[in-house]
Write a protein that holds these residues in place. Structure first.
Motif, PDB file in Angstrom:
ATOM      1  N   PHE A 184      -9.701 -15.195 -21.015  1.00 22.98           N
ATOM      2  CA  PHE A 184      -9.398 -15.574 -19.635  1.00 22.98           C
ATOM      3  C   PHE A 184     -10.321 -14.810 -18.686  1.00 22.98           C
ATOM      4  O   PHE A 184     -10.680 -13.651 -18.948  1.00 22.98           O
ATOM      5  CB  PHE A 184      -7.958 -15.224 -19.277  1.00 22.98           C
ATOM      6  N   THR A 185     -10.671 -15.458 -17.584  1.00 20.82           N
ATOM      7  CA  THR A 185     -11.480 -14.820 -16.552  1.00 20.82           C
ATOM      8  C   THR A 185     -10.859 -15.083 -15.191  1.00 20.82           C
ATOM      9  O   THR A 185     -10.625 -16.248 -14.831  1.00 20.82           O
ATOM     10  CB  THR A 185     -12.920 -15.353 -16.559  1.00 20.82           C
ATOM     11  N   ILE A 186     -10.598 -14.007 -14.450  1.00 21.93           N
ATOM     12  CA  ILE A 186     -10.056 -14.146 -13.102  1.00 21.93           C
ATOM     13  C   ILE A 186     -11.182 -13.979 -12.100  1.00 21.93           C
ATOM     14  O   ILE A 186     -12.107 -13.181 -12.312  1.00 21.93           O
ATOM     15  CB  ILE A 186      -8.929 -13.106 -12.850  1.00 21.93           C
ATOM     16  N   SER A 187     -11.122 -14.748 -11.017  1.00 21.08           N
ATOM     17  CA  SER A 187     -12.132 -14.648  -9.973  1.00 21.08           C
ATOM     18  C   SER A 187     -11.482 -15.005  -8.631  1.00 21.08           C
ATOM     19  O   SER A 187     -10.356 -15.530  -8.608  1.00 21.08           O
ATOM     20  CB  SER A 187     -13.317 -15.571 -10.260  1.00 21.08           C
ATOM     21  N   ARG A 188     -12.208 -14.748  -7.550  1.00 18.22           N
ATOM     22  CA  ARG A 188     -11.699 -15.130  -6.237  1.00 18.22           C
ATOM     23  C   ARG A 188     -12.854 -15.562  -5.366  1.00 18.22           C
ATOM     24  O   ARG A 188     -14.002 -15.208  -5.621  1.00 18.22           O
ATOM     25  CB  ARG A 188     -10.868 -14.027  -5.598  1.00 18.22           C
ATOM     26  N   ASP A 189     -12.565 -16.305  -4.311  1.00 14.82           N
ATOM     27  CA  ASP A 189     -13.621 -16.850  -3.467  1.00 14.82           C
ATOM     28  C   ASP A 189     -14.108 -15.806  -2.467  1.00 14.82           C
ATOM     29  O   ASP A 189     -13.500 -14.755  -2.282  1.00 14.82           O
ATOM     30  CB  ASP A 189     -13.105 -18.086  -2.735  1.00 14.82           C
ATOM     31  N   ASN A 190     -15.223 -16.104  -1.811  1.00 15.05           N
ATOM     32  CA  ASN A 190     -15.809 -15.154  -0.861  1.00 15.05           C
ATOM     33  C   ASN A 190     -14.881 -14.917   0.332  1.00 15.05           C
ATOM     34  O   ASN A 190     -14.900 -13.842   0.920  1.00 15.05           O
ATOM     35  CB  ASN A 190     -17.160 -15.653  -0.379  1.00 15.05           C
ATOM     36  N   GLY A 191     -14.113 -15.953   0.697  1.00 12.49           N
ATOM     37  CA  GLY A 191     -13.156 -15.794   1.785  1.00 12.49           C
ATOM     38  C   GLY A 191     -11.963 -14.963   1.370  1.00 12.49           C
ATOM     39  O   GLY A 191     -11.171 -14.541   2.204  1.00 12.49           O
ATOM     40  N   LYS A 192     -11.807 -14.761   0.052  1.00 10.54           N
ATOM     41  CA  LYS A 192     -10.835 -13.853  -0.548  1.00 10.54           C
ATOM     42  C   LYS A 192      -9.397 -14.298  -0.341  1.00 10.54           C
ATOM     43  O   LYS A 192      -8.492 -13.488  -0.468  1.00 10.54           O
ATOM     44  CB  LYS A 192     -11.046 -12.417  -0.072  1.00 10.54           C
ATOM     45  N   THR A 193      -9.185 -15.567  -0.036  1.00 13.59           N
ATOM     46  CA  THR A 193      -7.812 -16.060   0.052  1.00 13.59           C
ATOM     47  C   THR A 193      -7.451 -16.968  -1.102  1.00 13.59           C
ATOM     48  O   THR A 193      -6.343 -17.498  -1.149  1.00 13.59           O
ATOM     49  CB  THR A 193      -7.606 -16.829   1.374  1.00 13.59           C
ATOM     50  N   SER A 194      -8.391 -17.153  -2.030  1.00 10.62           N
ATOM     51  CA  SER A 194      -8.123 -17.980  -3.203  1.00 10.62           C
ATOM     52  C   SER A 194      -8.417 -17.188  -4.469  1.00 10.62           C
ATOM     53  O   SER A 194      -9.350 -16.381  -4.491  1.00 10.62           O
ATOM     54  CB  SER A 194      -8.989 -19.244  -3.204  1.00 10.62           C
ATOM     55  N   VAL A 195      -7.653 -17.452  -5.489  1.00 13.11           N
ATOM     56  CA  VAL A 195      -7.850 -16.800  -6.782  1.00 13.11           C
ATOM     57  C   VAL A 195      -7.814 -17.872  -7.861  1.00 13.11           C
ATOM     58  O   VAL A 195      -7.098 -18.871  -7.732  1.00 13.11           O
ATOM     59  CB  VAL A 195      -6.787 -15.709  -7.024  1.00 13.11           C
ATOM     60  N   TYR A 196      -8.610 -17.656  -8.895  1.00 17.71           N
ATOM     61  CA  TYR A 196      -8.743 -18.624  -9.976  1.00 17.71           C
ATOM     62  C   TYR A 196      -8.527 -17.929 -11.316  1.00 17.71           C
ATOM     63  O   TYR A 196      -8.773 -16.730 -11.449  1.00 17.71           O
ATOM     64  CB  TYR A 196     -10.135 -19.264  -9.947  1.00 17.71           C
ATOM     65  N   LEU A 197      -8.104 -18.703 -12.301  1.00 15.38           N
ATOM     66  CA  LEU A 197      -7.955 -18.182 -13.648  1.00 15.38           C
ATOM     67  C   LEU A 197      -8.540 -19.208 -14.608  1.00 15.38           C
ATOM     68  O   LEU A 197      -7.970 -20.286 -14.798  1.00 15.38           O
ATOM     69  CB  LEU A 197      -6.482 -17.916 -13.983  1.00 15.38           C
TER      70      LEU A 197
END
Length: 121
Positions: A67-80
Motif C-alpha cells: 500500500f502507498t499513501i499520498s496526499r495532494d499539494n493542497g493537502k486536503t485530499s489523501v489517497y491510498l
C-alpha cells in the motif's frame, strides 16, 4: 462544518489493485495529519497508514510494500493505493484528518463515512 468523503472501494480479486480517495471540505483553516484505518467484521478498527503535511508516512506492518499513501499539494485530499490485495485486506476503510478550523481553535479528528473493500480469493 467539516466533511470527509471517501471513494474508490469495491470488489476485487486477490492480487488486484484499488485506489481509495478522501477529500476534506468545509470550514477548514488547516489540515494536519491524514490517514486511513480499517475495520473488518467483528474486529477493532486498526491503523493502515498515515501521512503528515510534510509527506512523512507510516504503515501497518501488514500492508508495507503493498500500500502507498499520498496526499495532494493542497493537502486536503489523501489517497491510498492498494496493490497485491489479499482476502485479509477485506474491511471497511475509513479516512481521518486532524483539522484545525481556525487559527486559535483546537485540532480535532474528523472521520469519513467508510468505504467497503472486498477481496475475493
Amino acid at each position: 462544518q467539516v466533511q470527509l468523503v471517501e471513494s474508490g472501494g469495491g470488489l476485487v480479486q486477490a492480487g488486484g489493485s484499488l485506489r481509495l480517495s478522501c477529500v476534506a471540505s468545509g470550514n477548514i483553516f488547516r489540515v494536519n495529519d491524514m490517514g486511513w484505518y480499517r475495520q473488518a467484521p467483528g474486529k477493532q478498527r486498526d491503523l493502515v497508514a498515515t501521512i503528515t503535511t510534510s509527506g512523512g508516512t507510516n504503515y501497518a506492518d501488514s500492508v508495507k510494500g503493498r500500500f502507498t499513501i499520498s496526499r495532494d499539494n493542497g493537502k486536503t485530499s489523501v489517497y491510498l493505493q492498494m496493490n497485491s490485495l489479499k482476502p485479509e485486506d477485506t474491511a471497511v476503510y475509513y479516512c481521518y484528518a486532524n483539522i484545525r478550523r481556525s487559527y486559535y481553535g483546537p485540532e480535532n479528528v474528523y472521520w469519513g463515512q467508510g468505504t467497503q473493500v472486498t477481496v475475493s480469493s
